[in-house]
Design a protein around this motif. Structure first.
Motif, PDB file in Angstrom:
ATOM      1  N   LEU A 113       0.829  -1.204   0.000  1.00 51.08           N
ATOM      2  CA  LEU A 113       0.000   0.000   0.000  1.00 51.08           C
ATOM      3  C   LEU A 113       0.864   1.254   0.000  1.00 51.08           C
ATOM      4  CD1 LEU A 113      -2.531  -1.323   2.634  1.00 51.08           C
ATOM      5  CD2 LEU A 113      -2.957  -1.056   0.184  1.00 51.08           C
ATOM      6  N   LYS A 114       0.351   2.305  -0.620  1.00 47.95           N
ATOM      7  CA  LYS A 114       1.112   3.554  -0.737  1.00 47.95           C
ATOM      8  C   LYS A 114       1.418   4.162   0.636  1.00 47.95           C
ATOM      9  CE  LYS A 114      -2.200   5.306  -3.443  1.00 47.95           C
ATOM     10  NZ  LYS A 114      -2.912   6.277  -4.301  1.00 47.95           N
ATOM     11  N   PRO A 115       2.652   4.626   0.849  1.00 46.66           N
ATOM     12  CA  PRO A 115       3.002   5.238   2.136  1.00 46.66           C
ATOM     13  C   PRO A 115       2.583   6.707   2.132  1.00 46.66           C
ATOM     14  CG  PRO A 115       4.937   5.151   0.749  1.00 46.66           C
ATOM     15  CD  PRO A 115       3.797   4.602  -0.078  1.00 46.66           C
ATOM     16  N   VAL A 116       1.394   6.993   2.624  1.00 46.08           N
ATOM     17  CA  VAL A 116       0.808   8.331   2.518  1.00 46.08           C
ATOM     18  C   VAL A 116       1.640   9.405   3.241  1.00 46.08           C
ATOM     19  CG1 VAL A 116      -1.142   9.730   3.347  1.00 46.08           C
ATOM     20  CG2 VAL A 116      -1.560   7.595   2.092  1.00 46.08           C
ATOM     21  N   PHE A 117       2.080   9.090   4.458  1.00 47.05           N
ATOM     22  CA  PHE A 117       2.661  10.154   5.280  1.00 47.05           C
ATOM     23  C   PHE A 117       4.157  10.370   5.086  1.00 47.05           C
ATOM     24  CE2 PHE A 117      -1.351   9.071   7.306  1.00 47.05           C
ATOM     25  CZ  PHE A 117      -1.924  10.335   7.348  1.00 47.05           C
TER      26      PHE A 117
ATOM     27  N   MET B  26      -8.572   1.440  -7.118  1.00 40.05           N
ATOM     28  CA  MET B  26      -8.679   2.759  -6.481  1.00 40.05           C
ATOM     29  C   MET B  26      -7.299   3.356  -6.211  1.00 40.05           C
ATOM     30  SD  MET B  26     -11.830   1.984  -3.836  1.00 40.05           S
ATOM     31  CE  MET B  26     -12.113   3.686  -3.292  1.00 40.05           C
ATOM     32  N   ASN B  27      -6.399   2.518  -5.643  1.00 42.89           N
ATOM     33  CA  ASN B  27      -5.061   3.037  -5.326  1.00 42.89           C
ATOM     34  C   ASN B  27      -4.296   3.428  -6.584  1.00 42.89           C
ATOM     35  OD1 ASN B  27      -5.130   3.090  -2.532  1.00 42.89           O
ATOM     36  ND2 ASN B  27      -4.633   0.905  -2.381  1.00 42.89           N
TER      37      ASN B  27
ATOM     38  N   LEU C  75      -5.999   6.883  -7.539  1.00 43.03           N
ATOM     39  CA  LEU C  75      -5.979   7.960  -6.538  1.00 43.03           C
ATOM     40  C   LEU C  75      -4.589   8.581  -6.452  1.00 43.03           C
ATOM     41  CD1 LEU C  75      -8.156   6.321  -3.738  1.00 43.03           C
ATOM     42  CD2 LEU C  75      -8.657   8.485  -4.914  1.00 43.03           C
ATOM     43  N   PRO C  76      -4.496   9.859  -6.059  1.00 42.28           N
ATOM     44  CA  PRO C  76      -3.171  10.480  -5.921  1.00 42.28           C
ATOM     45  C   PRO C  76      -2.400   9.878  -4.738  1.00 42.28           C
ATOM     46  CG  PRO C  76      -4.906  11.988  -5.194  1.00 42.28           C
ATOM     47  CD  PRO C  76      -5.596  10.795  -5.777  1.00 42.28           C
ATOM     48  N   ASP C  77      -1.118  10.216  -4.690  1.00 41.50           N
ATOM     49  CA  ASP C  77      -0.187   9.696  -3.676  1.00 41.50           C
ATOM     50  C   ASP C  77      -0.603   9.941  -2.240  1.00 41.50           C
ATOM     51  OD1 ASP C  77       1.622   8.787  -5.428  1.00 41.50           O
ATOM     52  OD2 ASP C  77       3.147  10.325  -5.058  1.00 41.50           O
ATOM     53  N   ASP C  78      -1.418  10.969  -2.013  1.00 44.31           N
ATOM     54  CA  ASP C  78      -1.728  11.338  -0.626  1.00 44.31           C
ATOM     55  C   ASP C  78      -3.051  10.767  -0.136  1.00 44.31           C
ATOM     56  OD1 ASP C  78      -3.140  12.998  -2.299  1.00 44.31           O
ATOM     57  OD2 ASP C  78      -2.292  14.879  -1.532  1.00 44.31           O
ATOM     58  N   ILE C  79      -3.622   9.836  -0.901  1.00 45.78           N
ATOM     59  CA  ILE C  79      -4.808   9.100  -0.449  1.00 45.78           C
ATOM     60  C   ILE C  79      -4.545   7.617  -0.709  1.00 45.78           C
ATOM     61  CG2 ILE C  79      -7.292   8.701  -0.705  1.00 45.78           C
ATOM     62  CD1 ILE C  79      -7.577  11.506  -1.870  1.00 45.78           C
ATOM     63  N   CYS C  80      -4.721   6.788   0.305  1.00 43.61           N
ATOM     64  CA  CYS C  80      -4.510   5.346   0.126  1.00 43.61           C
ATOM     65  C   CYS C  80      -5.690   4.564   0.692  1.00 43.61           C
ATOM     66  CB  CYS C  80      -3.219   4.905   0.808  1.00 43.61           C
ATOM     67  SG  CYS C  80      -2.914   3.129   0.671  1.00 43.61           S
ATOM     68  N   ILE C  81      -6.226   3.659  -0.116  1.00 46.22           N
ATOM     69  CA  ILE C  81      -7.276   2.756   0.359  1.00 46.22           C
ATOM     70  C   ILE C  81      -6.576   1.569   1.015  1.00 46.22           C
ATOM     71  CG2 ILE C  81      -9.311   1.405  -0.281  1.00 46.22           C
ATOM     72  CD1 ILE C  81      -9.569   4.439  -0.865  1.00 46.22           C
TER      73      ILE C  81
ATOM     74  N   TYR D 206      -5.239   9.289   4.584  1.00 40.93           N
ATOM     75  CA  TYR D 206      -4.937  10.428   3.710  1.00 40.93           C
ATOM     76  C   TYR D 206      -4.183  11.531   4.429  1.00 40.93           C
ATOM     77  CZ  TYR D 206      -9.514  12.016   5.567  1.00 40.93           C
ATOM     78  OH  TYR D 206     -10.567  12.349   6.370  1.00 40.93           O
ATOM     79  N   ASP D 207      -3.379  12.218   3.630  1.00 38.88           N
ATOM     80  CA  ASP D 207      -2.697  13.427   4.066  1.00 38.88           C
ATOM     81  C   ASP D 207      -3.611  14.556   3.589  1.00 38.88           C
ATOM     82  OD1 ASP D 207      -1.208  15.790   3.961  1.00 38.88           O
ATOM     83  OD2 ASP D 207       0.668  14.727   3.616  1.00 38.88           O
TER      84      ASP D 207
ATOM     85  N   ARG E  17       5.626   9.687   1.952  1.00 43.55           N
ATOM     86  CA  ARG E  17       5.829   9.475   0.516  1.00 43.55           C
ATOM     87  C   ARG E  17       6.911  10.357  -0.073  1.00 43.55           C
ATOM     88  NH1 ARG E  17       1.792  12.953   1.449  1.00 43.55           N
ATOM     89  NH2 ARG E  17       1.410  14.633  -0.026  1.00 43.55           N
TER      90      ARG E  17
END
Lengths: 249, 249
Positions: free
Chosen positions: A119-123, B79-80, B83-89, B10-11, A125
């Protein structure tokens, strides 16, 4: 005129690197503008190294003479007041007249942080290299490859500057590789580094970790002295200058 | 149509809050666009709460029916990807038909992070409230004040919505305050929160911590039912929605 040593932290995301350049915003440029404002005349400083655009620092060292009546604490507070949120002067200390942040540096520690989670590392990144989805890297293979790279070698294959005319021999003291959950952290300790060297070393080690290169192939990369033999240049945002070492007096 | 539960990090820095709004970029709006793109028709979801502009979440919960043949994992990955980098499902799970992220929520955990150090926090500046230079806060005083606030009260004085016509009675289960180096972390656990409530509680507790209000004054603030009695609204970037609780089945 009193010479000073500056210890500086910065988030490099918004900047065109450390080094003063015309027409673009750099960290050195920002700091020099604030010091010049304070001194009422042009002030120039020297950094211990030149971090690339997008690379961060937790403890860059710079030096230079500054004409001022302020105490070191007052200089630090003045600078922090006028510098943006993403640059912080941690310390200002009076230095010997001949102290030069670059020429006197005995070693540097860079850290490269890779994120391998699904999963994307939101905080964080902006402070990691997020590998492609599904990409896994084997740290044991990377450690084997790193063993070939540590020591004094001609790192021409790991130099991003094609026009480099000076010696490309450098001494790497250690490459420590550790896993921490979804993160892989590479710590590089060396006497000095070529342009993009840590990022190319990282990109190459990831090729090994992913199984696309063999650890023993590092010998060929070193002896071949050709940039094309090494792996890709890892992106800048995963890299951070952690420490610059000087001789204890 | 299958109902789903979404767990979202999310950030909030770049967004005008969680809630779908016309002509501005919101987190709910971004997620609904991606789900609508996937489904080929308009999809709407419900969030467990509405975070303000600039507020973050480590685990927002949302729900809604989505017409799709994809598996939950495929929905999450789709979705991931968009979605942009600052939102992760983080998770997509099938939910009971009647599950509603807001109506079924039994409690929420918000964390507010304050930075009290002398030097600017370069790397987490977007996730903390940096107090004015030289400002110090006494956590013991803040804990005494928090003791007055915990429990079921009319929190009208801590409500940012002047036009609020419904009940302003809410139940706070706990406020935990801990120091961690240069940071003070406030954890708020409650059954529900009014608009800006955590930020006004934090702003008020900091007034107490700084010595500008007395802990016992909290009683007056509560009984007075007037926004002007409480402290200022703490800035959004220090706030993060940590968890939403539901009844175990």
């Amino acid at each position: 005129m009193q010479n000073y040593r500056f210890l500086i932290a910065y988030d490099g995301t918004r900047y065109h690197g450390w080094e003063h350049k015309k027409d673009v915003v750099t960290i050195q440029g920002k700091i020099e503008s604030v010091l010049s404002l304070m001194a009422g005349e042009e002030v120039r400083i020297n950094g211990a190294g030149r971090t690339d655009a997008g690379v961060h620092a937790r403890a860059m060292v710079a030096s230079g003479p500054v004409p001022t009546d302020k105490t070191p604490e007052e200089i630090r507070d003045y600078m922090n007041h006028y510098l943006p949120d993403d640059i912080c002067i941690l310390e200002v200390t009076p230095a010997a007249e001949r102290f030069h942040a670059r020429f006197n540096a005995k070693g540097k520690h860079y850290r490269y942080t890779i994120y391998c989670g699904r999963l994307k590392p939101v905080f964080d990144r902006k402070y990691v290299w997020t590998l492609d989805e599904g990409e896994t890297i084997d740290c044991e293979r990377m450690r084997k490859a790193a063993a070939y790279l540590v020591g004094e070698h001609d790192f021409k294959s790991f130099c991003g500057n094609k026009q480099m005319k000076k010696s490309t021999v450098r001494k790497l003291f250690a490459i420590d590789i550790k896993e921490d959950g979804d993160y892989v952290i590479l710590d590089f300790h060396g006497a000095g580094f070529l342009q993009n060297m840590v990022r190319i070393l990282t990109g190459t080690l990831v090729e090994v970790g992913a199984g696309r290169m063999e650890p023993a192939y590092m010998e060929e990369v070193l002896t071949g002295r050709c940039r094309q033999l090494a792996g890709p240049t890892a992106p800048p945002q995963g890299l951070c200058l952690m420490q610059v070492d000087y001789e204890k007096k």
